[in-house]
Scaffold this motif. Sequence first.
Motif, PDB file in Angstrom:
ATOM      1  N   ALA A   1     -23.400  28.580  47.859  1.00 23.08           N
ATOM      2  CA  ALA A   1     -22.882  29.752  47.166  1.00 23.08           C
ATOM      3  C   ALA A   1     -23.543  29.816  45.787  1.00 23.08           C
ATOM      4  O   ALA A   1     -24.252  28.873  45.396  1.00 23.08           O
ATOM      5  CB  ALA A   1     -21.364  29.637  47.046  1.00 23.08           C
ATOM      6  N   PRO A   2     -23.341  30.903  45.027  1.00 24.05           N
ATOM      7  CA  PRO A   2     -24.029  31.055  43.742  1.00 24.05           C
ATOM      8  C   PRO A   2     -23.433  30.187  42.636  1.00 24.05           C
ATOM      9  O   PRO A   2     -22.859  30.687  41.654  1.00 24.05           O
ATOM     10  CB  PRO A   2     -23.870  32.548  43.446  1.00 24.05           C
ATOM     11  N   VAL A   3     -23.572  28.895  42.799  1.00 20.54           N
ATOM     12  CA  VAL A   3     -23.086  27.909  41.847  1.00 20.54           C
ATOM     13  C   VAL A   3     -24.222  26.938  41.540  1.00 20.54           C
ATOM     14  O   VAL A   3     -24.834  26.394  42.466  1.00 20.54           O
ATOM     15  CB  VAL A   3     -21.874  27.120  42.412  1.00 20.54           C
ATOM     16  N   ILE A   4     -24.515  26.742  40.260  1.00 21.63           N
ATOM     17  CA  ILE A   4     -25.538  25.785  39.856  1.00 21.63           C
ATOM     18  C   ILE A   4     -24.905  24.780  38.910  1.00 21.63           C
ATOM     19  O   ILE A   4     -24.463  25.131  37.811  1.00 21.63           O
ATOM     20  CB  ILE A   4     -26.739  26.466  39.170  1.00 21.63           C
ATOM     21  N   SER A   5     -24.836  23.523  39.349  1.00 16.61           N
ATOM     22  CA  SER A   5     -24.364  22.430  38.498  1.00 16.61           C
ATOM     23  C   SER A   5     -25.573  21.627  38.045  1.00 16.61           C
ATOM     24  O   SER A   5     -26.425  21.276  38.862  1.00 16.61           O
ATOM     25  CB  SER A   5     -23.391  21.529  39.261  1.00 16.61           C
TER      26      SER A   5
ATOM     27  N   THR B   1     -20.747  17.824  34.790  1.00 16.91           N
ATOM     28  CA  THR B   1     -21.932  18.683  34.805  1.00 16.91           C
ATOM     29  C   THR B   1     -21.662  19.930  33.968  1.00 16.91           C
ATOM     30  O   THR B   1     -20.527  20.235  33.619  1.00 16.91           O
ATOM     31  CB  THR B   1     -22.306  19.145  36.232  1.00 16.91           C
ATOM     32  N   VAL B   2     -22.740  20.642  33.683  1.00 18.33           N
ATOM     33  CA  VAL B   2     -22.647  22.030  33.252  1.00 18.33           C
ATOM     34  C   VAL B   2     -22.684  22.870  34.530  1.00 18.33           C
ATOM     35  O   VAL B   2     -23.558  22.671  35.366  1.00 18.33           O
ATOM     36  CB  VAL B   2     -23.829  22.425  32.338  1.00 18.33           C
ATOM     37  N   ARG B   3     -21.723  23.781  34.669  1.00 17.99           N
ATOM     38  CA  ARG B   3     -21.680  24.597  35.882  1.00 17.99           C
ATOM     39  C   ARG B   3     -21.796  26.073  35.517  1.00 17.99           C
ATOM     40  O   ARG B   3     -20.976  26.599  34.767  1.00 17.99           O
ATOM     41  CB  ARG B   3     -20.375  24.370  36.641  1.00 17.99           C
ATOM     42  N   ALA B   4     -22.828  26.704  36.047  1.00 16.82           N
ATOM     43  CA  ALA B   4     -22.974  28.157  35.930  1.00 16.82           C
ATOM     44  C   ALA B   4     -22.670  28.756  37.291  1.00 16.82           C
ATOM     45  O   ALA B   4     -23.372  28.476  38.274  1.00 16.82           O
ATOM     46  CB  ALA B   4     -24.389  28.526  35.487  1.00 16.82           C
ATOM     47  N   SER B   5     -21.615  29.540  37.372  1.00 19.67           N
ATOM     48  CA  SER B   5     -21.211  30.141  38.651  1.00 19.67           C
ATOM     49  C   SER B   5     -21.279  31.661  38.511  1.00 19.67           C
ATOM     50  O   SER B   5     -20.688  32.244  37.608  1.00 19.67           O
ATOM     51  CB  SER B   5     -19.806  29.690  39.043  1.00 19.67           C
TER      52      SER B   5
END
Length: 404
Positions: free
Chosen positions: A330-334, A375-379
């Motif tokens: 899914a559109p999640v970047i950790s 983590t840094v998470r950009a969702s």
Amino acid sequence: MLDIQKVRADFPILDQKVNGKPLVYFDNAATSQKPQQVIDAISKYYSEINANIHRGVHTLSQLATDAYEASRKTLQNHINARHAHEVLFTAGTTHGINLVANGFSQFVKEGDEVMVSAMEHHSNIVPWQMLCERTGARLTVIPMNDRGELIMEEFEKLLSERTKIVAVNHISNSLGTINPIKHIIDKAHSVGAAVLIDGAQAAPHLKPDVQALDCDFYAISGHKACGPTGTGILYGKEEWLNKLPPYQGGGEMIKEVTFAKTTYADLPHKFEAGTPNIAGGIVLGTAIDYLNAIGFENIAAYEQELLEYGVQKLSEIEGIEFVGTAAKKAPVISFNIKGIHPYDIGAIVDKMGIAVRTGNHCTQPVMDRFEIPGTVRASFAFYNTKEEIDALAEAVKKAQRMLS
């Protein structure tokens, strides 16, 4: 195809500045923003039909009841449940999972096993631990690999006739992994185990078909899918909901009460004690209608573009380390930046108007698996843009320069 500017115009919160910068909201896995249609529907309920439901013969009570039950029907159709009474209104995914875990005390005993995965949110771990403590059952865990994917061979080895229920998420909130839940459901059923799917992270991105999946339970939070906080649904197969005992006692969930004995109401009211979040339940239907009007196929295609673009842009940053690189995401970047604590990255990019999440994301066992503090998470959501991702990449680079 999405008209992104038209979509963004539906979300008034996006048209503001944070710390003097245009807001970039990349914390959608924690909660989504709300379109004006949802905000207006909340106001309309309290302005025009506010009344308690299922109990009054007066006009407002009937209007509120009709709207509440129409929303249940909307949600039934959305997930393709066989019956409307298989859809229970809850306060969210956590509430739904606890309802099932509490009821399973009657079906689990010492020597039995309850299975979760290594990537579960704490809300899909702790209730099952509590069940095991009450019953003497054992908690087993499906392991995952270095990419953040469940190891299906190990899952199948762990399954046995002792396994009474398997509880896994559809999509990982901290890694973005989309799990092969149909395979998990089929294998679990082959040994007689029930299956609960935590759909909190899936609800904003796809339409689950509970009949095609053949899951026994599916839990959703409304606030992650453009709906109000404090809302959600639990789908349960009719036969399971009839077997489970009520989770709470009180008004609405009863058929008859005497001091000698109480008999319980039929589904779904058996599990809906007390005055519910009436406005929230009604407006959750509004939110789902809004998403369906945009189209989940359109949402999925656009969010996949954002995910691929985000990985590409962030990959240009020296020292970046991605956590969770599953083939299906899914559109999640950790991610982390080598030598820098994720909290420090998050605090600095916030000064530039960019909202990301830092920490363990209520998945401490995931962080322990990767031996990191968080983590840094950009969702991302369907109202985000590639230009916002550019801004994130530049902000992370600036934070890196400041902290190195």
